[in-house]
Design a protein around this motif. Structure first.
Motif, short mmCIF file in Angstrom:
data_model
loop_
_atom_site.label_atom_id
_atom_site.label_comp_id
_atom_site.label_asym_id
_atom_site.label_seq_id
_atom_site.Cartn_x
_atom_site.Cartn_y
_atom_site.Cartn_z
N SER A 104 1.78 13.40 2.90
CA SER A 104 0.95 12.53 3.75
C SER A 104 0.47 11.28 3.03
N HIS A 105 0.56 11.25 1.69
CA HIS A 105 0.05 10.10 0.95
C HIS A 105 1.10 9.00 0.78
N PHE A 106 2.26 9.11 1.45
CA PHE A 106 3.22 8.03 1.49
C PHE A 106 3.10 7.35 2.85
N VAL A 107 2.89 6.03 2.84
CA VAL A 107 2.61 5.31 4.07
C VAL A 107 3.47 4.05 4.13
N ARG A 108 3.96 3.75 5.32
CA ARG A 108 4.74 2.52 5.53
C ARG A 108 3.80 1.32 5.45
N VAL A 109 4.10 0.37 4.55
CA VAL A 109 3.24 -0.80 4.38
C VAL A 109 3.96 -2.10 4.75
N HIS A 110 5.25 -2.00 5.03
CA HIS A 110 6.08 -3.17 5.32
C HIS A 110 7.36 -2.63 5.93
N ARG A 111 8.09 -3.47 6.65
CA ARG A 111 9.34 -2.97 7.25
C ARG A 111 10.33 -2.50 6.19
N SER A 112 10.16 -2.96 4.94
CA SER A 112 11.10 -2.60 3.88
C SER A 112 10.47 -1.74 2.77
N TYR A 113 9.21 -1.32 2.94
CA TYR A 113 8.54 -0.59 1.86
C TYR A 113 7.68 0.56 2.38
N ILE A 114 7.70 1.66 1.64
CA ILE A 114 6.76 2.77 1.77
C ILE A 114 6.04 2.91 0.44
N ALA A 115 4.71 3.03 0.45
CA ALA A 115 3.94 3.09 -0.78
C ALA A 115 3.30 4.45 -0.96
N LEU A 171 -2.64 1.12 6.89
CA LEU A 171 -2.84 1.29 5.45
C LEU A 171 -4.32 1.39 5.12
N MET A 172 -5.13 0.48 5.65
CA MET A 172 -6.55 0.50 5.34
C MET A 172 -7.23 1.74 5.89
N ARG A 173 -6.77 2.21 7.05
CA ARG A 173 -7.33 3.45 7.61
C ARG A 173 -7.02 4.63 6.69
N ARG A 174 -5.81 4.65 6.15
CA ARG A 174 -5.41 5.77 5.27
C ARG A 174 -6.15 5.70 3.94
N LEU A 175 -6.44 4.50 3.47
CA LEU A 175 -7.16 4.38 2.20
C LEU A 175 -8.65 4.67 2.36
#
Length: 239
Positions: A191-202, A232-236
């Motif tokens: 669950s700690h991997f989140v899509r942050v961009h169309r080309s990236y998961i952080a 992203l901000m909600r998850r952080l």
């Protein structure tokens, strides 16, 4: 001998000889069941809107009225695994932004066709035997260069899209796996991997700083897309 999961497939190509060649390959391949052979994108759209979902779409790019890339954008969800078939080595730039499992260059070679089918079986969620990668705590076995490699996802800073591949980036390695970023996102059990961009998961456990347009993860900096910033901000959950 392991029983293969049957995959239903549809061929879409405005060239009759190409359709016949693909039909022959499908007939030769155990575990493939041909649901339809269609001459253009409009016929394919109608078929896919009015029939049960199929597993694999063998799709020409250049067709009159509705080309293959346009068809992908308006197909009903969930999408089948899509293998693009084209006469051109240089694919249109937008093709690399679409959820495509593989690309075949005409005239299609049967060995290469089998490789594409195997890629679909290995990595596409609806066609794979297991709903997720083999996981053990933070570890996942991923297929890298044809072999299964144990990857500790606690060590992964981010994952980057690279055409039909994904790159898993750690402090010391870049593991390239033949699976789309979208498919990998759907199958990751963390669950700690989140899509942050169309080309990236952080990996949120690796984020050191966030500003308006980018993330800092250890020695790396990656962009943040506007469409993904709120999630992203909600998850952080910042204080």
């Amino acid at each position: 001998m392991v029983d293969l999961i049957p995959l239903t497939c549809v061929i879409v190509d405005d060239n009759e000889m190409s359709r016949l060649a693909l039909e022959h390959f499908v007939a030769l391949t155990p575990g493939l069941e041909l649901a339809a052979t269609l001459p253009d994108g409009l016929a394919a759209l109608h078929f896919l809107q009015t029939h049960p979902p199929v597993d694999l779409l063998l799709l020409d790019i250049e067709m009159p009225h509705l080309n293959g890339l346009e068809l992908i954008r308006i197909l009903p969800q969930p999408l089948p695994a899509i293998v693009l078939v084209t006469s051109h080595q240089n694919f249109a730039a937008e093709a690399f932004e679409l959820p495509v499992a593989d690309y075949l260059l005409k005239p299609v070679d049967y060995v290469r066709f089998l490789q594409a089918v195997q890629q679909v079986r290995d990595f596409w969620p609806r066609a794979a035997a297991a709903p997720a990668p083999i996981a053990d705590n933070a570890n996942i076995f991923a297929k890298v260069n044809g072999r299964l490699v144990r990857i500790n996802f606690d060590e992964v800073f981010y994952i980057e899209a690279l055409s039909t591949y994904s790159v898993l980036v750690t402090a010391t390695h870049k593991h390239i796996v033949h699976v789309t970023l979208k498919s990998l996102e759907e199958r990751l059990p963390f669950s700690h991997f989140v899509r942050v961009h169309r080309s990236y998961i952080a990996n949120t456990h690796r984020i050191d700083a966030v500003d308006d347009h980018q993330l800092v993860l250890g020695p790396y900096t990656i962009p943040v897309g506007k469409l993904h910033k709120a999630e992203l901000m909600r998850r952080l959950a910042p204080l």
